[in-house]
Scaffold this active site. Structure first.
Site, short mmCIF file in Angstrom:
data_model
loop_
_atom_site.label_atom_id
_atom_site.label_comp_id
_atom_site.label_asym_id
_atom_site.label_seq_id
_atom_site.Cartn_x
_atom_site.Cartn_y
_atom_site.Cartn_z
N ALA A 185 0.80 -1.23 0.00
CA ALA A 185 0.00 0.00 0.00
C ALA A 185 0.83 1.27 0.00
O ALA A 185 0.32 2.34 0.33
CB ALA A 185 -0.93 0.01 1.20
N SER B 205 -5.07 -10.64 -11.94
CA SER B 205 -4.92 -9.93 -13.21
C SER B 205 -5.60 -10.73 -14.30
O SER B 205 -5.66 -11.97 -14.24
CB SER B 205 -3.45 -9.75 -13.55
N TYR C 47 4.68 -13.79 -14.43
CA TYR C 47 3.63 -12.99 -13.81
C TYR C 47 2.26 -13.63 -14.04
O TYR C 47 1.45 -13.74 -13.10
CB TYR C 47 3.65 -11.57 -14.39
#
Length: 298
Positions: A10, A138, A164
């Site tokens: 964050a 994703s 990824y």
């Protein structure tokens, strides 16, 4: 909203924006990052957004599983409830790197670290029910393959975007399996594709026309979201919605494309693959395969 939310990753991007938005909604925001200076800056923004709700920054490197274990111990010691865990920390590496245990770093940070943290905090989440686990995945998970799981773990024939995509497929498989294991406990588990974010580090791993197109589209999206591209604020809204909205309070095991429920890759329906990934992940981080039923910190 009187919630305690742990948000990883964050100190920049959508995580930073989500931390501020959660604080504005009255949540006590606990968040992580690797950069202490950036963490202090975000903490100031969180506390300014809601001075009465508090907040805390924990510097954690998610490539270090001992640090992840220490984070779980600290949160469980300092807070008697946890209403939501948002697994947002992630990485994309242009070159193959491994942890001290020989695990490819993208897989370790993007999948194994949140797998470990979620299981260590599952007892606190169950005790705080209704509670939620939200994991940032994703749309690239559709290009992932875990058919040779050990090769992925070791990073054989490494390609940055493939690594990824594999890690993001693991996120979705983990979410579906976690939802099944938590059924009836009052804890839900969902994952989200936040949209393609302007300035994403994934752009540097694209080549040729793809790189030019992605860079140009990202520049446009930074002014106004277009097509699959999303603003940082809009992507953060997707995380915040899954962590707090009453509309998804009873939804579990789902994949969202931003704020809309969507169909994940067909591989997510493979029960044998989900089980195999869970068991191998537990082995790699030193947890019993039965978690989250037991309490691995005892």
């Amino acid at each position: 909203m009187d919630r305690v939310v742990l948000l990883t990753g964050a100190t920049s991007g959508i995580g930073r924006e989500a931390a501020r938005k959660l604080a504005e909604r009255g949540a006590t925001v606990l968040f992580t990052g690797r950069d202490r200076e950036a963490g202090a800056d975000v903490l100031s923004a969180v506390r300014a957004a809601a001075p009465e709700s508090g907040g805390e920054f924990y510097p954690v490197d998610f490539a270090d599983f001992d640090a992840v274990r220490e984070l779980a111990r600290t949160v469980r010691t300092e807070y008697d409830r946890l209403d939501a865990l948002v697994n947002n920390a992630g990485t994309s590496r242009s070159e193959r790197r491994t942890t001290e245990d020989g695990v490819e770093l993208t897989f370790a940070v993007n999948h194994l670290a949140p797998f470990l943290l979620t299981n260590l905090l599952a007892p606190r989440l169950r005790a705080s029910a209704p509670a939620r686990v939200v994991t940032t995945s994703s749309a690239l998970h559709e290009n992932g393959s875990l058919s040779d799981l050990d090769a992925v773990v070791r990073g054989e024939e490494f390609d940055a975007l493939d690594a990824y995509a594999d890690s993001k497929l693991a996120n979705v498989l983990f979410t579906r399996e976690l939802a099944d294991r938590l059924a009836g406990t009052g804890v839900t588990a969902n994952c989200v594709h936040p949209g393609w974010i302007p300035g994403t580090r994934l752009v540097r791993n694209a080549t040729g026309f793809s790189r030019l197109f992605t860079s140009a589209a990202s520049l446009v999206a930074s002014v106004a979201p277009v097509g699959p591209f999303e603003s940082v604020s809009g992507a953060a809204d997707a995380l915040v919605s899954l962590a707090t909205s009453d509309e998804v309070a009873d939804v579990s095991g789902a994949y969202f494309d931003r704020r809309e429920r969507a169909s994940p890759a067909a591989a997510v329906n493979d029960e044998e693959l989900r089980t195999r990934l869970w068991r191998r992940s537990a082995e790699l981080v030193g947890l019993p395969a039965s978690v989250p039923e037991g309490d691995p910190l005892r």
